[in-house]
Write a protein that holds these residues in place. Structure first.
Motif, PDB file in Angstrom:
ATOM      1  N   ILE A 189      -2.674  -6.373  13.587  1.00  8.27           N
ATOM      2  CA  ILE A 189      -2.639  -5.096  13.209  1.00  8.27           C
ATOM      3  C   ILE A 189      -1.886  -4.988  11.877  1.00  8.27           C
ATOM      4  N   LEU A 190      -0.585  -5.453  12.153  1.00  9.79           N
ATOM      5  CA  LEU A 190       0.663  -5.053  11.092  1.00  9.79           C
ATOM      6  C   LEU A 190       0.498  -5.958  10.042  1.00  9.79           C
ATOM      7  N   ARG A 191      -0.513  -7.009   9.967  1.00 14.03           N
ATOM      8  CA  ARG A 191      -0.921  -7.859   8.554  1.00 14.03           C
ATOM      9  C   ARG A 191      -1.239  -6.706   7.295  1.00 14.03           C
ATOM     10  N   ASP A 192      -1.704  -5.688   8.066  1.00 14.25           N
ATOM     11  CA  ASP A 192      -2.361  -4.525   7.047  1.00 14.25           C
ATOM     12  C   ASP A 192      -1.497  -3.470   6.858  1.00 14.25           C
ATOM     13  N   PRO A 193      -0.916  -3.298   5.541  1.00 10.25           N
ATOM     14  CA  PRO A 193       0.147  -2.510   5.179  1.00 10.25           C
ATOM     15  C   PRO A 193      -0.204  -0.876   5.312  1.00 10.25           C
ATOM     16  N   GLY A 194      -1.706  -0.825   5.538  1.00 12.62           N
ATOM     17  CA  GLY A 194      -2.196   0.670   5.716  1.00 12.62           C
ATOM     18  C   GLY A 194      -1.916   1.019   7.218  1.00 12.62           C
ATOM     19  N   ARG A 203       0.773  -1.300  -0.068  1.00  8.87           N
ATOM     20  CA  ARG A 203      -0.083  -0.056   0.057  1.00  8.87           C
ATOM     21  C   ARG A 203       0.824   1.330   0.079  1.00  8.87           C
ATOM     22  N   ILE A 204       0.279   2.480  -0.512  1.00 13.22           N
ATOM     23  CA  ILE A 204       1.143   3.743  -0.653  1.00 13.22           C
ATOM     24  C   ILE A 204       0.223   4.670  -0.215  1.00 13.22           C
ATOM     25  N   GLY A 248      -8.499   3.784   3.839  1.00  9.01           N
ATOM     26  CA  GLY A 248      -7.062   3.519   4.018  1.00  9.01           C
ATOM     27  C   GLY A 248      -6.832   2.169   4.326  1.00  9.01           C
ATOM     28  N   GLU A 249      -7.573   1.193   4.224  1.00  5.71           N
ATOM     29  CA  GLU A 249      -7.237  -0.142   4.586  1.00  5.71           C
ATOM     30  C   GLU A 249      -7.046  -1.158   3.726  1.00  5.71           C
ATOM     31  N   GLY A 250      -6.672  -1.825   3.634  1.00  2.00           N
ATOM     32  CA  GLY A 250      -6.582  -2.909   2.593  1.00  2.00           C
ATOM     33  C   GLY A 250      -5.066  -2.848   1.814  1.00  2.00           C
ATOM     34  N   SER A 251      -4.963  -3.717   0.615  1.00  2.00           N
ATOM     35  CA  SER A 251      -3.722  -3.665   0.180  1.00  2.00           C
ATOM     36  C   SER A 251      -4.457  -3.811  -1.419  1.00  2.00           C
ATOM     37  N   ALA A 252      -3.235  -3.206  -2.365  1.00  2.00           N
ATOM     38  CA  ALA A 252      -3.414  -3.219  -3.828  1.00  2.00           C
ATOM     39  C   ALA A 252      -3.072  -4.692  -4.296  1.00  2.00           C
TER      40      ALA A 252
END
Length: 293
Positions: free
Chosen positions: A276-281, A187-188, A242-246
């Protein structure tokens, strides 16, 4: 003919004293002992001088040696007292769930977020009941510190493996070196004043319960490759919230041409911090926390 003294028995009787030149011959062991003591003292002094000179030479060759040793010391499961003893008093210390939104509905007061900073690095660490669950190392920004932190180059270490020097390998190259056949979540964040990026590698059993984070923190060393076209493409492809990955493929162009200024390790064994840290957001929010811009 007279009474001349026999050869070898001459002495100066004029003042009643024995010739001082003869004195050492009468106490050879005492003189030898004094010589040994003097020699030993000289050796000790020389050794101390060599040690000081060697230390000065090492510091001249690698003035960042102490900072590197501090980073090598880090590891999950350390207690907060040990980390403070090595890195010093944190610049900031907060209850994680009170100063960030990463905990969402769960308000776990046992999670502590500490930010440690010196001229060469910033460390963000999360402790659960006093035990380190996550740490991220960001290269210091020379515009903030007194020294050119571009010369401070710690190694990315994960599972006792050396994945290369931070700031010298792209995200793709570090992932290849990790030799784990798992695609990271990415995520960016592109803001008007600052940007951040995070990718999270969950290796599962192969990672022995440890996850790897690579990223970009805006308060870190900025003179590293950042592929703007790839960053924009990734931003457009990821979820609007802001959550989830691309989708992983959307990050290809950015990852192959960009270099991280941050790496981290965390427990991914099913605990609250690992969730918590599994989500790059969430990782991005932590990398944005406490920055000086």
């Amino acid at each position: 003919m007279g009474n001349a003294p026999a050869p070898g028995n001459e002495s100066d009787k004029s003042n009643g004293l024995t010739n001082p030149v003869e004195t050492p011959k009468k106490h050879p062991l005492r003189v030898f002992g004094k010589g040994v003591v003097a020699f030993a003292a000289g050796v000790v002094a020389l050794a101390a001088l060599v040690t000081l000179a060697g230390s000065a030479i090492i510091k001249t060759i690698d003035p960042y040696r102490d900072s590197k040793e501090e980073i090598r010391f880090l590891g999950i499961d350390l207690d907060v007292e040990a980390v403070n003893g090595k890195l010093g008093t944190p610049e900031e210390s907060h209850a994680l769930c009170k100063v960030t939104s990463v905990c969402h509905a769960v308000k776990d007061d046992g999670l502590l977020l500490n930010v440690y900073r010196d001229d060469h690095y910033t460390v963000r660490a999360v402790f659960d009941e006093g035990t380190m669950e996550f740490y991220a190392v960001t290269l210091g920004n020379p515009e903030i510190g007194k020294f050119r932190s571009s010369m401070f180059k710690p190694h990315v270490r994960w599972l006792d493996r050396d994945l290369g020097i931070l700031s010298e390998r792209t995200y793709v190259k570090i992932h290849e070196k990790a030799a784990v056949d798992v695609k990271p979540a990415t995520r960016i964040f592109l803001g008007s004043r600052e940007s951040a990026y995070a990718e999270v590698l969950l290796a599962g059993g192969a990672g022995d319960g440890q996850g790897l984070i690579l990223g970009w923190a805006p308060d870190g060393y900025a003179k590293l490759p950042w592929n703007l076209e790839g960053a924009n493409a990734l931003y457009d492809a990821q979820p609007a919230t802001g959550e989830g990955s691309a989708p992983f493929e959307a990050a290809d162009n950015f990852r192959v041409a960009s270099v991280p200024n941050t790496y981290g390790v965390f427990h991914e064994d099913g605990g609250h911090t690992g969730f918590i840290l599994r989500d790059p957001g969430n990782v991005i929010e932590l990398l944005l926390f406490g920055n000086r811009f």
